[in-house]
Design a protein around this motif. Structure first.
Motif, PDB file in Angstrom:
ATOM      1  N   PRO A  42       0.823  -1.214   0.000  1.00 16.48           N
ATOM      2  CA  PRO A  42       0.000   0.000   0.000  1.00 16.48           C
ATOM      3  C   PRO A  42       0.858   1.264   0.000  1.00 16.48           C
ATOM      4  CG  PRO A  42      -0.671  -1.538   1.735  1.00 16.48           C
ATOM      5  CD  PRO A  42       0.646  -2.019   1.218  1.00 16.48           C
ATOM      6  N   LEU A  43       0.271   2.358  -0.415  1.00 16.62           N
ATOM      7  CA  LEU A  43       0.922   3.665  -0.354  1.00 16.62           C
ATOM      8  C   LEU A  43       1.387   3.939   1.073  1.00 16.62           C
ATOM      9  CD1 LEU A  43       1.494   6.528  -1.595  1.00 16.62           C
ATOM     10  CD2 LEU A  43      -0.822   7.133  -0.864  1.00 16.62           C
ATOM     11  N   GLY A  44       2.632   4.405   1.222  1.00 15.99           N
ATOM     12  CA  GLY A  44       3.148   4.766   2.537  1.00 15.99           C
ATOM     13  C   GLY A  44       3.802   3.639   3.307  1.00 15.99           C
ATOM     14  N   THR A  45       3.913   2.439   2.708  1.00 14.64           N
ATOM     15  CA  THR A  45       4.574   1.320   3.376  1.00 14.64           C
ATOM     16  C   THR A  45       6.071   1.599   3.501  1.00 14.64           C
ATOM     17  OG1 THR A  45       2.965  -0.229   2.449  1.00 14.64           O
ATOM     18  CG2 THR A  45       5.025  -1.157   3.307  1.00 14.64           C
ATOM     19  N   GLU A  46       6.632   1.350   4.675  1.00 17.28           N
ATOM     20  CA  GLU A  46       8.060   1.578   4.884  1.00 17.28           C
ATOM     21  C   GLU A  46       8.869   0.319   4.556  1.00 17.28           C
ATOM     22  OE1 GLU A  46       9.294   3.366   8.497  1.00 17.28           O
ATOM     23  OE2 GLU A  46       7.833   5.005   8.388  1.00 17.28           O
ATOM     24  N   VAL A  47      10.040   0.540   3.943  1.00 14.02           N
ATOM     25  CA  VAL A  47      10.938  -0.551   3.607  1.00 14.02           C
ATOM     26  C   VAL A  47      12.364  -0.148   3.962  1.00 14.02           C
ATOM     27  CG1 VAL A  47       9.459  -1.310   1.706  1.00 14.02           C
ATOM     28  CG2 VAL A  47      11.369   0.230   1.229  1.00 14.02           C
ATOM     29  N   GLU A  48      13.205  -1.138   4.225  1.00 15.31           N
ATOM     30  CA  GLU A  48      14.636  -0.918   4.413  1.00 15.31           C
ATOM     31  C   GLU A  48      15.357  -1.420   3.175  1.00 15.31           C
ATOM     32  OE1 GLU A  48      15.717  -2.852   8.046  1.00 15.31           O
ATOM     33  OE2 GLU A  48      14.984  -1.195   9.301  1.00 15.31           O
ATOM     34  N   VAL A  49      16.265  -0.609   2.636  1.00 14.53           N
ATOM     35  CA  VAL A  49      16.971  -0.948   1.409  1.00 14.53           C
ATOM     36  C   VAL A  49      18.206  -1.790   1.745  1.00 14.53           C
ATOM     37  CG1 VAL A  49      18.184  -0.049  -0.602  1.00 14.53           C
ATOM     38  CG2 VAL A  49      16.134   1.109   0.229  1.00 14.53           C
ATOM     39  N   LEU A  50      18.288  -2.973   1.126  1.00 16.73           N
ATOM     40  CA  LEU A  50      19.405  -3.878   1.348  1.00 16.73           C
ATOM     41  C   LEU A  50      20.477  -3.743   0.274  1.00 16.73           C
ATOM     42  CD1 LEU A  50      17.369  -7.088   2.286  1.00 16.73           C
ATOM     43  CD2 LEU A  50      18.265  -5.331   3.813  1.00 16.73           C
ATOM     44  N   LEU A  51      20.041  -3.646  -0.994  1.00 11.93           N
ATOM     45  CA  LEU A  51      20.959  -3.532  -2.120  1.00 11.93           C
ATOM     46  C   LEU A  51      20.359  -2.624  -3.176  1.00 11.93           C
ATOM     47  CD1 LEU A  51      22.232  -7.166  -2.843  1.00 11.93           C
ATOM     48  CD2 LEU A  51      23.619  -5.250  -2.076  1.00 11.93           C
ATOM     49  N   LYS A  52      21.227  -1.903  -3.896  1.00 13.69           N
ATOM     50  CA  LYS A  52      20.795  -1.082  -5.020  1.00 13.69           C
ATOM     51  C   LYS A  52      21.475  -1.610  -6.277  1.00 13.69           C
ATOM     52  CE  LYS A  52      20.082   3.146  -2.295  1.00 13.69           C
ATOM     53  NZ  LYS A  52      20.475   4.568  -2.119  1.00 13.69           N
ATOM     54  N   GLN A  53      20.665  -2.031  -7.233  1.00 16.43           N
ATOM     55  CA  GLN A  53      21.177  -2.550  -8.500  1.00 16.43           C
ATOM     56  C   GLN A  53      20.539  -1.737  -9.620  1.00 16.43           C
ATOM     57  OE1 GLN A  53      21.078  -6.801  -8.896  1.00 16.43           O
ATOM     58  NE2 GLN A  53      21.116  -6.719 -11.109  1.00 16.43           N
ATOM     59  N   GLY A  54      21.200  -0.638  -9.985  1.00 11.73           N
ATOM     60  CA  GLY A  54      20.589   0.272 -10.941  1.00 11.73           C
ATOM     61  C   GLY A  54      19.310   0.851 -10.358  1.00 11.73           C
ATOM     62  N   LEU A  55      18.240   0.822 -11.147  1.00  8.60           N
ATOM     63  CA  LEU A  55      16.949   1.345 -10.697  1.00  8.60           C
ATOM     64  C   LEU A  55      16.177   0.339  -9.853  1.00  8.60           C
ATOM     65  CD1 LEU A  55      15.806   3.159 -13.967  1.00  8.60           C
ATOM     66  CD2 LEU A  55      16.749   4.193 -11.897  1.00  8.60           C
ATOM     67  N   TRP A  56      16.631  -0.894  -9.807  1.00 11.57           N
ATOM     68  CA  TRP A  56      15.954  -1.930  -9.021  1.00 11.57           C
ATOM     69  C   TRP A  56      16.695  -2.132  -7.702  1.00 11.57           C
ATOM     70  CZ3 TRP A  56      11.361  -4.335 -10.038  1.00 11.57           C
ATOM     71  CH2 TRP A  56      10.790  -4.039 -11.281  1.00 11.57           C
ATOM     72  N   TRP A  57      15.922  -2.067  -6.605  1.00 13.16           N
ATOM     73  CA  TRP A  57      16.489  -2.158  -5.270  1.00 13.16           C
ATOM     74  C   TRP A  57      15.916  -3.369  -4.544  1.00 13.16           C
ATOM     75  CZ3 TRP A  57      16.010   3.546  -3.061  1.00 13.16           C
ATOM     76  CH2 TRP A  57      16.776   4.399  -3.879  1.00 13.16           C
ATOM     77  N   GLN A  58      16.785  -4.039  -3.779  1.00 16.48           N
ATOM     78  CA  GLN A  58      16.315  -5.118  -2.911  1.00 16.48           C
ATOM     79  C   GLN A  58      15.910  -4.514  -1.568  1.00 16.48           C
ATOM     80  OE1 GLN A  58      19.091  -7.956  -1.170  1.00 16.48           O
ATOM     81  NE2 GLN A  58      17.783  -9.644  -1.856  1.00 16.48           N
ATOM     82  N   VAL A  59      14.699  -4.829  -1.116  1.00 14.12           N
ATOM     83  CA  VAL A  59      14.174  -4.203   0.099  1.00 14.12           C
ATOM     84  C   VAL A  59      13.648  -5.264   1.062  1.00 14.12           C
ATOM     85  CG1 VAL A  59      13.541  -2.084  -1.132  1.00 14.12           C
ATOM     86  CG2 VAL A  59      11.845  -3.914  -0.881  1.00 14.12           C
TER      87      VAL A  59
END
Length: 279
Positions: free
Chosen positions: A236-253
């Motif tokens: 849903p809109l406003g869900t919080e995530v923690e970013v683990l990896l950044k691979q270009g425009l795609w991020w692992q969260v």
């Protein structure tokens, strides 16, 4: 993974596949891990080239696009991967580093409506290409196409790197473009160097970046729209995530808390729909 007698071992105690390259030097005490892309069309082709007496090049590890790892030189012996290179007061980084080659075509050109490798002339679909400028280019430089790394390669790099950092006390993770700027551009902007370095060497503040969704957002099993959406998504809109990896425009969260009745959602999403918490 673990290191035993300068060979990479899997968690089950079995040695990783080993195909020796003849291109190895004397003993070293490695301090750095250097990331490269192969620039070729397959891991098998790279391994074959590194074993060819005519090539005069090698690396300690080759990581295929499906994450399979092949060792070619013992970690305490010099591999010939860095060439003319410098970092700080050190020159000739072959004497001080472990070289890891990831199967990746590298920089691509646009030709005939397709992304094409200048070396192999093989073409790649848009979904496998990141368009971005290189960090060593001057501001305002036109972006280039870069073959995207796979999540399996990034995971394998992290697993190998954790074992190497623990065993040898490595002090940094660098790209070929760091130690030979102007001459080399690998691993390029699609490789998530800052995220990998932070995971292997430790974050300065030990707190992962936290973002929130700016729209309903699917989290997928891999870094791209063709991968399956995970249970519990879209977020849903406003869900919080923690970013683990950044691979270009795609991020692992890692999704914070329970969402749509599902806990522990970890996967990949497009960063376009994430904004820093507090904005």
């Amino acid at each position: 993974m673990k290191v035993r007698n300068h060979r990479l071992m899997r968690d089950d105690g079995q040695a990783a596949p080993y195909l020796a390259s003849p291109h190895a030097g004397g003993t070293i005490a490695p301090r750095f891990m250097i990331i490269h892309y192969t620039g070729g069309s397959s891991a098998a082709g790279t391994i074959s080239w590194f074993r060819d007496p005519k090539s005069k090049v090698s690396a300690h590890l080759v990581i295929a696009r499906d994450g399979r790892v092949t060792q070619m030189v013992p970690f305490n012996h010099e591999a010939w991967h860095a060439g003319q290179s410098r970092w700080g007061h050190l020159s000739g980084l072959n004497h001080h580093s472990i070289g890891i080659e990831l199967d990746n075509a590298g920089i691509l050109i646009r030709s005939g409506g397709k992304w094409v490798s200048k070396l192999t002339r093989k073409s790649y679909p848009d979904r496998d290409v990141t368009v971005a400028p290189h960090k060593n280019e001057p501001p305002g430089a036109a972006p280039s196409g870069w073959h995207a790394y796979t999540p399996e390669q990034i995971l394998a790099t992290l697993e190998c790197g954790m074992a190497l950092v623990e065993h040898y006390g490595l002090t940094d993770v660098l790209g070929h473009d760091d130690i030979a700027p102007g001459r080399k551009v690998d691993p390029g902007p699609d490789f998530p160097m800052e995220s990998v370095r932070a995971r292997l060497m430790g974050r300065s503040d030990d707190h992962p970046e936290r973002y929130r969704t700016s729209a309903r957002l699917f989290v997928r099993s891999g870094a791209g729209p063709d991968f399956a959406a995970l249970p519990g998504t879209p977020l849903p809109l406003g869900t919080e995530v923690e970013v683990l990896l950044k691979q270009g425009l795609w991020w692992q969260v890692d999704v914070v808390g329970e969402v749509n009745g599902v806990m522990d959602i970890v996967g990949w999403c497009h960063s376009k729909y994430l904004v820093p918490v507090g904005t």
